[in-house]
Scaffold this active site. Structure first.
Site, short mmCIF file in Angstrom:
data_model
loop_
_atom_site.label_atom_id
_atom_site.label_comp_id
_atom_site.label_asym_id
_atom_site.label_seq_id
_atom_site.Cartn_x
_atom_site.Cartn_y
_atom_site.Cartn_z
NE ARG A 194 5.62 0.21 4.21
CZ ARG A 194 6.12 -0.44 3.16
NH1 ARG A 194 6.68 -1.64 3.32
NH2 ARG A 194 6.10 0.10 1.95
CG HIS B 192 12.01 -2.47 4.38
ND1 HIS B 192 11.23 -1.45 4.87
CD2 HIS B 192 11.35 -2.93 3.28
CE1 HIS B 192 10.16 -1.29 4.10
NE2 HIS B 192 10.22 -2.19 3.12
P1 NDP Z 1 -2.69 -4.97 -1.62
O1 NDP Z 1 -3.22 -3.58 -1.60
O2 NDP Z 1 -2.80 -5.75 -2.88
O3 NDP Z 1 -3.39 -5.82 -0.46
C1 NDP Z 1 -3.69 -5.29 0.78
C2 NDP Z 1 -4.59 -6.27 1.54
O4 NDP Z 1 -4.75 -5.79 2.89
C3 NDP Z 1 -5.99 -6.38 0.93
O5 NDP Z 1 -6.44 -7.70 0.97
C4 NDP Z 1 -6.84 -5.52 1.89
O6 NDP Z 1 -8.19 -5.92 2.03
C5 NDP Z 1 -6.12 -5.76 3.21
N1 NDP Z 1 -6.43 -4.68 4.14
C6 NDP Z 1 -6.16 -3.35 4.01
N2 NDP Z 1 -6.61 -2.68 5.09
C7 NDP Z 1 -7.18 -3.60 5.91
C8 NDP Z 1 -7.84 -3.51 7.17
N3 NDP Z 1 -7.99 -2.35 7.80
N4 NDP Z 1 -8.31 -4.65 7.71
C9 NDP Z 1 -8.16 -5.84 7.07
N5 NDP Z 1 -7.55 -5.99 5.88
C10 NDP Z 1 -7.06 -4.87 5.31
O7 NDP Z 1 -1.17 -4.88 -1.16
P2 NDP Z 1 0.05 -5.86 -1.54
O8 NDP Z 1 -0.38 -7.24 -1.25
O9 NDP Z 1 0.57 -5.54 -2.88
O10 NDP Z 1 1.14 -5.37 -0.48
C11 NDP Z 1 0.92 -5.44 0.91
C12 NDP Z 1 1.97 -4.65 1.67
O11 NDP Z 1 3.21 -5.34 1.70
C13 NDP Z 1 2.34 -3.28 1.10
O12 NDP Z 1 1.37 -2.31 1.41
C14 NDP Z 1 3.66 -2.99 1.75
O13 NDP Z 1 3.46 -2.30 2.97
C15 NDP Z 1 4.21 -4.39 2.07
N6 NDP Z 1 5.45 -4.66 1.31
C16 NDP Z 1 6.60 -4.88 2.01
C17 NDP Z 1 7.77 -5.16 1.35
C18 NDP Z 1 9.00 -5.52 2.09
O14 NDP Z 1 10.06 -5.68 1.47
N7 NDP Z 1 8.96 -5.68 3.38
C19 NDP Z 1 7.83 -5.18 -0.13
C20 NDP Z 1 6.55 -4.99 -0.76
C21 NDP Z 1 5.41 -4.73 -0.05
P3 NDP Z 1 -9.22 -5.87 0.77
O15 NDP Z 1 -8.74 -6.92 -0.19
O16 NDP Z 1 -10.51 -6.21 1.39
O17 NDP Z 1 -9.12 -4.48 0.22
C1 OXD Z 2 7.52 -1.79 -0.89
C2 OXD Z 2 8.65 -1.97 -0.02
O1 OXD Z 2 6.46 -1.38 -0.40
O2 OXD Z 2 9.79 -2.10 -0.53
O3 OXD Z 2 7.63 -2.06 -2.09
O4 OXD Z 2 8.50 -2.02 1.21
#
Ligand code: NDP
Ligand code: OXD
Length: 316
Positions: free
Chosen positions: A231, A279
């Protein structure tokens, strides 16, 4: 007669007909309709991306399904309209559904391109310069992934084959084979020190907003690389640009931005060491997403708990 479950659907740009017929085929007991302004008829479930507030206002749904992995926009809307949007509606997001492979592809392309110095060769080609370039030692080319969730773990797994040292940083402790795991704010600088590549796969929450700022970038070794697959809200773009201009960052690949679409006059567009994609790192694949959402609705109807439930307090 058994009441048919009702589903409302909204997406600002996706093909509605494909979704309406696809979900109806998977859930023959359901009535699914495209939500349109003025429709406040009852609904049991909603499947959405960037919905207008009116669509969800006052509804007590059995489930709200995001057509994406990140739910920051929906949670932000909730924070802005607490009087109109219920925080009691169970919210579900997509877990993987084909996005993990897309993230692997993007991350491997960047990591290998940076390691093998393909951008330098491209510049040399333009100058008709025949000059083999030295490579960094593989065991010093450390790659750190911010976030060790569904997508972060999958990217780490796909990077194992190249033999680079791997790290991850998450909120809670992790044990991942072949990965040096760090967790918590106090460990962030230790994680960053030594990372030649940082890949962002964190969710956007109040805690991760502006995380990638001057202080963060200074903690990296000089000449590191940054890939944002997550993001734009994580990045202070002026600090990123300054780090690129000073050489503190050798290169960045950016899929997401503070403002999207990225304004035409933004300096990032023209930067010689920046790669930009709109994106599209991992798009929602309708068939796989519909399979997951339809299966989740079936589970909820049977009183079971499907995967992908968002912890609204935690913000992801
Ligand atoms: P998950 O919820 O599975 O994983 C999130 C990870 O981030 C977890 O390991 C979590 O830690 C960690 N985390 C959250 N907050 C913190 C913090 N404050 N400090 C340290 N670590 C933190 O999400 P996904 O892997 O499924 O997706 C990740 C992101 O990818 C989405 O939220 C989205 O924003 C982005 N995305 C972007 C896309 C694009 O096309 N650009 C498409 C799809 C997704 P813990 O395991 O300890 O909870
Ligand atoms: C998602 C994205 O979060 O498209 O799936 O960014």
């Amino acid at each position: 007669m058994r009441k048919r479950m009702k589903i409302i659907w909204y997406h600002p740009s996706m093909d509605a007909q494909c979704w309406l017929t696809g979900v109806a085929r998977r859930l023959p007991d359901a009535e699914i309709r495209l939500w349109q302004p003025g429709d406040d008829a009852c609904a049991d479930y909603a499947i959405v991306r960037s919905p207008p507030v009116e669509m969800l206002a006052g509804r007590s749904l059995k489930g709200l399904f995001a057509m994406g992995a990140g739910v920051d926009e929906l949670l932000q809307q909730q924070r802005q309209h607490p009087d109109r949007l219920s925080d009691q509606v169970p919210l579900y997001r997509l877990e993987d559904t084909g996005m993990a492979q897309q993230m692997q592809e993007y991350a491997n392309w960047c990591v290998l391109g940076w390691y093998r110095r393909f951008a330098d060769y491209q510049r040399q080609q333009q100058a008709r310069c025949w000059q083999p370039l030295p490579l960094p030692a593989r065991d010093t080319f450390t790659i750190g992934v911010l976030g060790a969730g569904v997508l972060g773990r999958s990217v780490l797994e796909s990077l194992q084959q190249w033999g680079f040292p791997l790290r991850c940083w998450s909120r809670t402790p992790k044990t991942l084979p072949g990965v040096h795991a760090f967790h918590g704010d106090a460990a962030l600088h230790d994680f960053l020190a030594g990372c030649q590549v940082v890949i962002d796969l964190l969710p956007a929450t109040p805690e991760t907003t502006d995380l990638i700022n001057a202080d963060f970038l200074r903690a990296l070794p000089h000449g590191a690389h940054f890939l944002n697959l997550a993001r734009g809200a994580h990045v202070v773009e002026a600090d990123l640009l300054a780090a690129l201009n000073s050489g503190q960052l050798a290169a960045a690949a950016l899929d997401v931005f503070q403002q999207e679409p990225l304004p035409a006059d933004d300096a990032l567009w023209q930067h010689p060491h920046v790669t930009i994609t709109p994106h599209s790192a991992a798009i929602t694949l309708p068939e796989q997403a519909m399979d997951a959402i339809a299966s989740a609705i079936q589970q909820l109807e049977k009183g079971q708990q499907p995967p992908g439930r968002v912890d609204r307090q935690r913000g992801y």
